[in-house]
Write a protein that holds these residues in place. Structure first.
Motif, PDB file in Angstrom:
ATOM      1  N   ASP A 170       0.788  -1.286   0.121  1.00 36.99           N
ATOM      2  CA  ASP A 170      -0.027  -0.146  -0.107  1.00 36.99           C
ATOM      3  C   ASP A 170       0.801   1.263  -0.028  1.00 36.99           C
ATOM      4  O   ASP A 170       2.179   1.336   0.648  1.00 36.99           O
ATOM      5  CB  ASP A 170      -0.764  -0.105   1.209  1.00 36.99           C
ATOM      6  N   PRO A 171       0.592   2.334  -0.841  1.00 42.01           N
ATOM      7  CA  PRO A 171       1.321   3.433  -0.990  1.00 42.01           C
ATOM      8  C   PRO A 171       1.636   4.101   0.436  1.00 42.01           C
ATOM      9  O   PRO A 171       2.920   4.557   0.782  1.00 42.01           O
ATOM     10  CB  PRO A 171       0.752   4.456  -1.871  1.00 42.01           C
ATOM     11  N   SER A 172       0.830   4.263   1.410  1.00 36.80           N
ATOM     12  CA  SER A 172       0.920   4.811   2.725  1.00 36.80           C
ATOM     13  C   SER A 172       1.920   3.926   3.666  1.00 36.80           C
ATOM     14  O   SER A 172       2.754   4.556   4.341  1.00 36.80           O
ATOM     15  CB  SER A 172      -0.141   4.864   3.477  1.00 36.80           C
ATOM     16  N   ASN A 173       1.920   2.541   3.469  1.00 32.42           N
ATOM     17  CA  ASN A 173       2.683   1.909   3.994  1.00 32.42           C
ATOM     18  C   ASN A 173       4.422   1.833   3.568  1.00 32.42           C
ATOM     19  O   ASN A 173       5.312   1.742   4.135  1.00 32.42           O
ATOM     20  CB  ASN A 173       2.460   0.432   3.998  1.00 32.42           C
ATOM     21  N   ALA A 174       4.450   2.116   1.927  1.00 31.91           N
ATOM     22  CA  ALA A 174       5.584   2.123   1.185  1.00 31.91           C
ATOM     23  C   ALA A 174       6.379   3.272   1.958  1.00 31.91           C
ATOM     24  O   ALA A 174       7.534   3.460   2.126  1.00 31.91           O
ATOM     25  CB  ALA A 174       5.506   2.128  -0.165  1.00 31.91           C
ATOM     26  N   VAL A 175       5.467   4.312   2.011  1.00 32.06           N
ATOM     27  CA  VAL A 175       6.142   5.618   2.608  1.00 32.06           C
ATOM     28  C   VAL A 175       6.741   5.616   3.992  1.00 32.06           C
ATOM     29  O   VAL A 175       7.945   5.980   4.409  1.00 32.06           O
ATOM     30  CB  VAL A 175       5.154   6.900   2.860  1.00 32.06           C
ATOM     31  N   ILE A 176       6.268   4.651   4.936  1.00 29.48           N
ATOM     32  CA  ILE A 176       6.812   4.409   6.272  1.00 29.48           C
ATOM     33  C   ILE A 176       7.938   3.646   5.989  1.00 29.48           C
ATOM     34  O   ILE A 176       9.005   3.818   6.838  1.00 29.48           O
ATOM     35  CB  ILE A 176       5.659   3.828   7.142  1.00 29.48           C
ATOM     36  N   LEU A 177       7.709   2.307   5.302  1.00 28.57           N
ATOM     37  CA  LEU A 177       9.076   1.490   5.313  1.00 28.57           C
ATOM     38  C   LEU A 177      10.294   2.432   4.581  1.00 28.57           C
ATOM     39  O   LEU A 177      11.578   2.101   4.954  1.00 28.57           O
ATOM     40  CB  LEU A 177       8.844   0.319   4.457  1.00 28.57           C
ATOM     41  N   PHE A 178      10.021   3.071   3.564  1.00 27.32           N
ATOM     42  CA  PHE A 178      11.289   3.725   3.074  1.00 27.32           C
ATOM     43  C   PHE A 178      11.668   5.025   3.870  1.00 27.32           C
ATOM     44  O   PHE A 178      13.105   4.939   3.979  1.00 27.32           O
ATOM     45  CB  PHE A 178      10.414   4.727   1.709  1.00 27.32           C
ATOM     46  N   GLY A 179      10.851   5.551   4.605  1.00 28.29           N
ATOM     47  CA  GLY A 179      11.501   6.317   5.717  1.00 28.29           C
ATOM     48  C   GLY A 179      12.451   5.811   6.673  1.00 28.29           C
ATOM     49  O   GLY A 179      13.517   6.317   7.006  1.00 28.29           O
ATOM     50  N   LEU A 180      11.758   4.662   7.040  1.00 28.42           N
ATOM     51  CA  LEU A 180      12.571   3.732   8.118  1.00 28.42           C
ATOM     52  C   LEU A 180      13.832   3.437   7.650  1.00 28.42           C
ATOM     53  O   LEU A 180      14.983   3.556   8.464  1.00 28.42           O
ATOM     54  CB  LEU A 180      11.764   2.656   8.642  1.00 28.42           C
ATOM     55  N   VAL A 181      13.932   2.686   6.271  1.00 31.31           N
ATOM     56  CA  VAL A 181      15.009   2.414   5.907  1.00 31.31           C
ATOM     57  C   VAL A 181      15.911   3.418   5.718  1.00 31.31           C
ATOM     58  O   VAL A 181      17.335   3.280   5.984  1.00 31.31           O
ATOM     59  CB  VAL A 181      15.022   1.594   4.499  1.00 31.31           C
ATOM     60  N   GLN A 182      15.667   4.430   5.182  1.00 34.40           N
ATOM     61  CA  GLN A 182      16.466   5.915   4.934  1.00 34.40           C
ATOM     62  C   GLN A 182      17.122   6.164   6.020  1.00 34.40           C
ATOM     63  O   GLN A 182      18.270   6.458   6.007  1.00 34.40           O
ATOM     64  CB  GLN A 182      15.439   6.946   4.116  1.00 34.40           C
ATOM     65  N   ARG A 183      16.200   6.294   7.249  1.00 37.25           N
ATOM     66  CA  ARG A 183      16.581   6.694   8.436  1.00 37.25           C
ATOM     67  C   ARG A 183      17.902   5.729   9.087  1.00 37.25           C
ATOM     68  O   ARG A 183      18.859   6.211   9.673  1.00 37.25           O
ATOM     69  CB  ARG A 183      15.435   7.088   9.338  1.00 37.25           C
ATOM     70  N   GLU A 184      17.575   4.482   9.121  1.00 34.98           N
ATOM     71  CA  GLU A 184      18.315   3.537   9.889  1.00 34.98           C
ATOM     72  C   GLU A 184      19.496   3.074   8.828  1.00 34.98           C
ATOM     73  O   GLU A 184      20.560   2.723   9.442  1.00 34.98           O
ATOM     74  CB  GLU A 184      17.630   2.219  10.078  1.00 34.98           C
ATOM     75  N   GLY A 185      19.487   3.152   7.577  1.00 37.02           N
ATOM     76  CA  GLY A 185      20.391   2.907   6.596  1.00 37.02           C
ATOM     77  C   GLY A 185      20.359   1.667   6.150  1.00 37.02           C
ATOM     78  O   GLY A 185      19.704   0.625   6.474  1.00 37.02           O
ATOM     79  N   LEU A 186      20.936   1.606   4.828  1.00 39.72           N
ATOM     80  CA  LEU A 186      20.827   0.612   3.900  1.00 39.72           C
ATOM     81  C   LEU A 186      21.524  -0.887   4.568  1.00 39.72           C
ATOM     82  O   LEU A 186      20.912  -2.050   4.404  1.00 39.72           O
ATOM     83  CB  LEU A 186      21.505   0.785   2.478  1.00 39.72           C
ATOM     84  N   ALA A 187      22.800  -0.535   5.211  1.00 40.54           N
ATOM     85  CA  ALA A 187      23.449  -1.771   5.889  1.00 40.54           C
ATOM     86  C   ALA A 187      22.778  -2.387   7.023  1.00 40.54           C
ATOM     87  O   ALA A 187      23.237  -3.438   7.203  1.00 40.54           O
ATOM     88  CB  ALA A 187      24.860  -1.136   6.095  1.00 40.54           C
ATOM     89  N   ALA A 188      21.986  -1.354   7.651  1.00 40.29           N
ATOM     90  CA  ALA A 188      21.260  -1.762   9.083  1.00 40.29           C
ATOM     91  C   ALA A 188      19.923  -2.507   8.626  1.00 40.29           C
ATOM     92  O   ALA A 188      19.099  -2.680   9.598  1.00 40.29           O
ATOM     93  CB  ALA A 188      21.141  -0.530   9.799  1.00 40.29           C
ATOM     94  N   THR A 189      19.724  -2.556   7.600  1.00 43.86           N
ATOM     95  CA  THR A 189      18.465  -3.288   6.963  1.00 43.86           C
ATOM     96  C   THR A 189      18.586  -4.519   6.306  1.00 43.86           C
ATOM     97  O   THR A 189      19.433  -4.849   5.524  1.00 43.86           O
ATOM     98  CB  THR A 189      17.575  -2.279   5.937  1.00 43.86           C
ATOM     99  N   THR A 190      17.984  -5.648   6.787  1.00 45.14           N
ATOM    100  CA  THR A 190      17.826  -6.793   6.133  1.00 45.14           C
ATOM    101  C   THR A 190      16.523  -7.161   5.820  1.00 45.14           C
ATOM    102  O   THR A 190      15.689  -7.078   6.304  1.00 45.14           O
ATOM    103  CB  THR A 190      18.344  -7.920   7.215  1.00 45.14           C
ATOM    104  N   ILE A 191      16.143  -7.716   4.354  1.00 48.53           N
ATOM    105  CA  ILE A 191      15.189  -8.117   3.950  1.00 48.53           C
ATOM    106  C   ILE A 191      15.279  -9.766   3.726  1.00 48.53           C
ATOM    107  O   ILE A 191      16.148 -10.305   3.023  1.00 48.53           O
ATOM    108  CB  ILE A 191      15.210  -7.622   2.454  1.00 48.53           C
ATOM    109  N   LEU A 192      14.426 -10.352   4.405  1.00 49.13           N
ATOM    110  CA  LEU A 192      14.406 -11.805   4.108  1.00 49.13           C
ATOM    111  C   LEU A 192      13.081 -12.192   3.717  1.00 49.13           C
ATOM    112  O   LEU A 192      11.909 -11.986   3.954  1.00 49.13           O
ATOM    113  CB  LEU A 192      14.272 -12.532   5.752  1.00 49.13           C
ATOM    114  N   ILE A 193      13.253 -13.026   2.401  1.00 44.31           N
ATOM    115  CA  ILE A 193      12.081 -13.318   1.574  1.00 44.31           C
ATOM    116  C   ILE A 193      12.112 -15.019   1.543  1.00 44.31           C
ATOM    117  O   ILE A 193      13.019 -15.514   1.274  1.00 44.31           O
ATOM    118  CB  ILE A 193      11.987 -12.827   0.171  1.00 44.31           C
ATOM    119  N   GLN A 194      10.882 -15.347   1.816  1.00 44.73           N
ATOM    120  CA  GLN A 194      10.702 -16.805   2.001  1.00 44.73           C
ATOM    121  C   GLN A 194       9.276 -17.152   1.162  1.00 44.73           C
ATOM    122  O   GLN A 194       8.306 -16.407   1.354  1.00 44.73           O
ATOM    123  CB  GLN A 194      10.559 -17.382   3.355  1.00 44.73           C
TER     124      GLN A 194
END
Length: 130
Positions: A106-130
């Motif tokens: 959902d676009p509103s959730n994408a805004v939240i996640l984008f901001g969170l990853v931007q703030r915490e940093g790419l290296a501090a973010t792990t994406i697990l897909i199963q």
């Protein structure tokens, strides 16, 4: 039950990782079309997503974001070549496979996640897909 097991695994992973290793864990369960977001070891969000429909694939694995793009697709987090987590205005399809391989939110959730990853940093973010 599967979401609960994913959540427990994420909590265990986050507890074993230092803040520098994984402040944000994004878990995508293709079987139930859900995304769980854990921040500093605490569950923060659980959203419906759409992953690849028949004939396409959302690649399973563990990734770190490679690039953020606010306007490419709405609030895109690229994690593997051209594959990204991004907002989608086709919200009626969320909760079932519908994409060409990206993870739609959902676009509103994408805004939240984008901001969170931007703030915490790419290296501090792990994406697990199963």
């Amino acid at each position: 039950m599967r979401i609960l097991s994913w959540l427990l695994a994420a909590l265990a992973f986050a507890a074993l990782s230092s803040r520098a290793d994984a402040a944000v864990v994004v878990q995508i369960d293709r079987a139930v079309q859900r995304m769980a977001v854990i921040v500093d070891g605490a569950p923060r969000y659980n959203w419906r997503v759409s992953t690849a429909r028949r004939g396409y694939i959302t690649p399973p694995g563990t990734y770190h974001p490679e690039m953020l793009a606010r306007r490419w697709l709405p609030h895109s987090i690229f994690f593997y070549g051209g594959f990204a987590i991004h907002g989608s205005y086709e919200i009626s399809h969320l909760g079932r496979p519908a994409s060409h391989g990206c993870v739609r939110l959902d676009p509103s959730n994408a805004v939240i996640l984008f901001g969170l990853v931007q703030r915490e940093g790419l290296a501090a973010t792990t994406i697990l897909i199963q």
